[in-house]
Motif scaffolding. Structure first.
Motif, PDB file in Angstrom:
ATOM      1  N   TYR A  97      -1.858  -3.962  -7.746  1.00  7.64           N
ATOM      2  CA  TYR A  97      -0.761  -3.434  -6.917  1.00  7.64           C
ATOM      3  C   TYR A  97      -0.033  -2.310  -7.660  1.00  7.64           C
ATOM      4  CZ  TYR A  97       3.516  -3.708  -3.969  1.00  7.64           C
ATOM      5  OH  TYR A  97       4.585  -3.438  -3.146  1.00  7.64           O
ATOM      6  N   LYS A 101       0.228   1.864  -7.065  1.00  7.78           N
ATOM      7  CA  LYS A 101       1.499   2.584  -6.898  1.00  7.78           C
ATOM      8  C   LYS A 101       1.612   3.754  -7.885  1.00  7.78           C
ATOM      9  CE  LYS A 101       5.608   0.825  -6.083  1.00  7.78           C
ATOM     10  NZ  LYS A 101       5.965   1.343  -4.747  1.00  7.78           N
ATOM     11  N   GLU A 104      -0.887   6.635  -7.188  1.00  6.60           N
ATOM     12  CA  GLU A 104      -0.445   7.453  -6.038  1.00  6.60           C
ATOM     13  C   GLU A 104       0.504   8.561  -6.506  1.00  6.60           C
ATOM     14  OE1 GLU A 104      -0.367   8.751  -2.246  1.00  6.60           O
ATOM     15  OE2 GLU A 104      -1.563   7.020  -2.891  1.00  6.60           O
ATOM     16  N   CYS A 226      -3.268  -0.598   2.279  1.00  2.00           N
ATOM     17  CA  CYS A 226      -1.861  -0.174   2.211  1.00  2.00           C
ATOM     18  C   CYS A 226      -1.702   1.275   1.751  1.00  2.00           C
ATOM     19  CB  CYS A 226      -1.077  -1.082   1.265  1.00  2.00           C
ATOM     20  SG  CYS A 226      -1.052  -2.802   1.810  1.00  2.00           S
ATOM     21  N   GLU A 227      -0.618   1.874   2.243  1.00  3.57           N
ATOM     22  CA  GLU A 227      -0.224   3.212   1.793  1.00  3.57           C
ATOM     23  C   GLU A 227       0.926   3.013   0.804  1.00  3.57           C
ATOM     24  OE1 GLU A 227       1.320   7.446   3.660  1.00  3.57           O
ATOM     25  OE2 GLU A 227       0.888   5.775   5.017  1.00  3.57           O
ATOM     26  N   TYR A 228       0.747   3.532  -0.405  1.00  2.50           N
ATOM     27  CA  TYR A 228       1.700   3.231  -1.472  1.00  2.50           C
ATOM     28  C   TYR A 228       2.825   4.251  -1.560  1.00  2.50           C
ATOM     29  CZ  TYR A 228      -1.594  -0.367  -2.451  1.00  2.50           C
ATOM     30  OH  TYR A 228      -2.393  -1.470  -2.296  1.00  2.50           O
ATOM     31  N   ASN A 229       3.993   3.748  -1.999  1.00  2.48           N
ATOM     32  CA  ASN A 229       5.225   4.548  -2.102  1.00  2.48           C
ATOM     33  C   ASN A 229       5.604   5.146  -0.747  1.00  2.48           C
ATOM     34  OD1 ASN A 229       5.050   4.037  -4.928  1.00  2.48           O
ATOM     35  ND2 ASN A 229       3.655   5.774  -5.134  1.00  2.48           N
ATOM     36  N   GLU A 233       4.678   0.357   3.028  1.00  6.89           N
ATOM     37  CA  GLU A 233       4.093  -0.400   1.913  1.00  6.89           C
ATOM     38  C   GLU A 233       4.458  -1.886   1.954  1.00  6.89           C
ATOM     39  OE1 GLU A 233       4.391   1.152  -2.224  1.00  6.89           O
ATOM     40  OE2 GLU A 233       5.062  -0.868  -2.735  1.00  6.89           O
ATOM     41  N   GLN A 234       5.747  -2.179   2.076  1.00  6.46           N
ATOM     42  CA  GLN A 234       6.190  -3.572   1.988  1.00  6.46           C
ATOM     43  C   GLN A 234       5.593  -4.448   3.082  1.00  6.46           C
ATOM     44  OE1 GLN A 234      10.449  -4.131   1.700  1.00  6.46           O
ATOM     45  NE2 GLN A 234      10.248  -6.343   1.526  1.00  6.46           N
ATOM     46  N   CYS A 236       2.888  -3.968   4.754  1.00  4.29           N
ATOM     47  CA  CYS A 236       1.444  -4.076   4.531  1.00  4.29           C
ATOM     48  C   CYS A 236       1.137  -5.100   3.432  1.00  4.29           C
ATOM     49  CB  CYS A 236       0.868  -2.718   4.154  1.00  4.29           C
ATOM     50  SG  CYS A 236      -0.920  -2.750   3.878  1.00  4.29           S
TER      51      CYS A 236
END
Length: 360
Positions: A97, A101, A104, A226-229, A233-234, A236
């Motif tokens: 995880y 992040k 990215e 998930c798409e980070y930042n 995000e949360q 997902c």
């Protein structure tokens, strides 16, 4: 390597059940000042690493329950850098995880992963070894760990065996062994090619991503959803976490990978995982008692750790030797010091009682 390419992840999600009743579900040990230094364990971890890594590159991964507590204790870290996991899934998931992040933001990043609740007395040596690890991990496809020079045949730690290579600062890892039996731990110590596994890791985001793809492909796939930042995000992460395998980074990757290297380090290190380790690292009176408050009288008592939450209480102890005495608002624990590994069992047994959870 520029400063901006160095990142840190502090893992702060555990409950520390071996450290009950001081460490509880609501207030785990990493958020407590166990040795009376004026700084909590997570604050001391931050204090050390912030000397070489800028605040904006320091992240905390914890349980969602402890996000606000982490903010309170580490106001220097940007709010968005303190990340909550919806479920406890051991250390592989949180490592992937956070690598996602950081990648990215900076695909050239090299990151150090630190437990939040470890004691390191030789800070300068620690920082030297970390700088060496960053140098190695940023220029090689290596997964690097710091191995602690063992001082005794401890059965509470995992061990790392390395391949001997003369006059080197780091070595290729041969095997990882989980907490061994005493006789095996003694043979490890005598052989001279085993180190304690401190759970401190350094790698580039590229190297750790490649390792996850090789050894935990299903987990890698789940996290790609998930798409980070980003805003999504949360939600997902909350969706994928129930499906993710619960496994440690050691079992999932490090025991299988062929590109793991260890840097031996004498750091004055302890994971402060048990009351005995706290006893060993705390100041003691003339009778070798470790006592955290002043209004305690002892008679014919030695080798005890006496930890009292209430300063307004007078404590009198007579004829006690090598015991743990911990008194909190809800629990009084009295047991022999050499039974500290049984505390987890006391917790499980107490949970089975009616309304036992309220003592956790």
């Amino acid at each position: 390597m520029s400063k901006s390419d160095k990142y840190c992840v502090i893992m702060a999600g555990g409950i520390g059940s071996r450290f009950w009743p001081l460490s509880t579900q609501k207030f785990p040990k990493q958020f407590q000042d166990i040795l009376g230094t004026g700084r909590t364990m997570i604050q001391q971890t931050y204090d050390r690493i912030s000397k070489i890594i800028p605040n904006e590159n320091i992240f905390v991964i914890t349980n969602t329950e402890y996000v606000s507590l982490s903010h309170q204790q580490l106001p220097e870290i940007p709010e968005q850098n303190i990340v909550g996991e919806p479920l406890m899934k051991n250390t592989a998931a949180c490592n992937l995880y956070m690598a996602n992040k950081i990648a990215e933001t900076n695909p050239d990043a090299t990151m150090i992963v630190l437990p939040a609740d470890h004691l390191i007395l030789k800070e300068e040596t620690f920082l030297e070894k970390v700088e060496l690890a960053f140098s190695i991990a940023s220029t090689h496809d290596y997964l690097v760990t710091l191995g602690i020079t063992p001082t005794r045949p401890d059965t509470g730690y995992g061990y790392i065996q390395f391949v001997e290579k003369k006059n080197s600062d780091y070595y290729k890892v041969k095997t990882f062994t989980e907490k061994p039996m005493l006789e095996i731990a003694k043979s490890f110590l005598e052989s001279g090619d085993f180190l304690w596994n401190a759970g401190i890791f350094i790698w580039s985001v590229k190297s750790i991503h490649k390792a996850f793809e090789d050894f935990l492909p299903e987990m890698t796939q789940q996290f790609t959803a998930c798409e980070y930042n980003a805003e999504s995000e949360q939600s997902c992460i909350e969706l994928i976490y129930p499906k993710i395998q619960k496994i440690s980074i050691d079992n999932g990757i490090l025991e299988k990978a062929k590109n793991v290297y260890v840097i031996p380090a004498d750091l004055g290190w302890s994971d402060l995982g048990t009351w005995t380790s706290v006893f060993e690292n705390s100041e003691k009176d003339e009778n070798q008692n470790s006592i955290n408050i002043k209004n305690v009288l002892t008679y014919q008592s030695n080798g005890n750790i006496i930890h009292i939450k209430n300063n307004n209480k007078a404590i009198v102890i007579d004829g006690l030797k090598d015991f743990i005495v911990v008194d909190t608002e809800k629990v009084l624990l009295i047991c022999p010091r050499d039974h500290d590994q049984l505390i987890k069992e006391y917790v499980l047994d107490l949970k089975s009682l009616k309304k036992g959870d309220k003592f956790m």
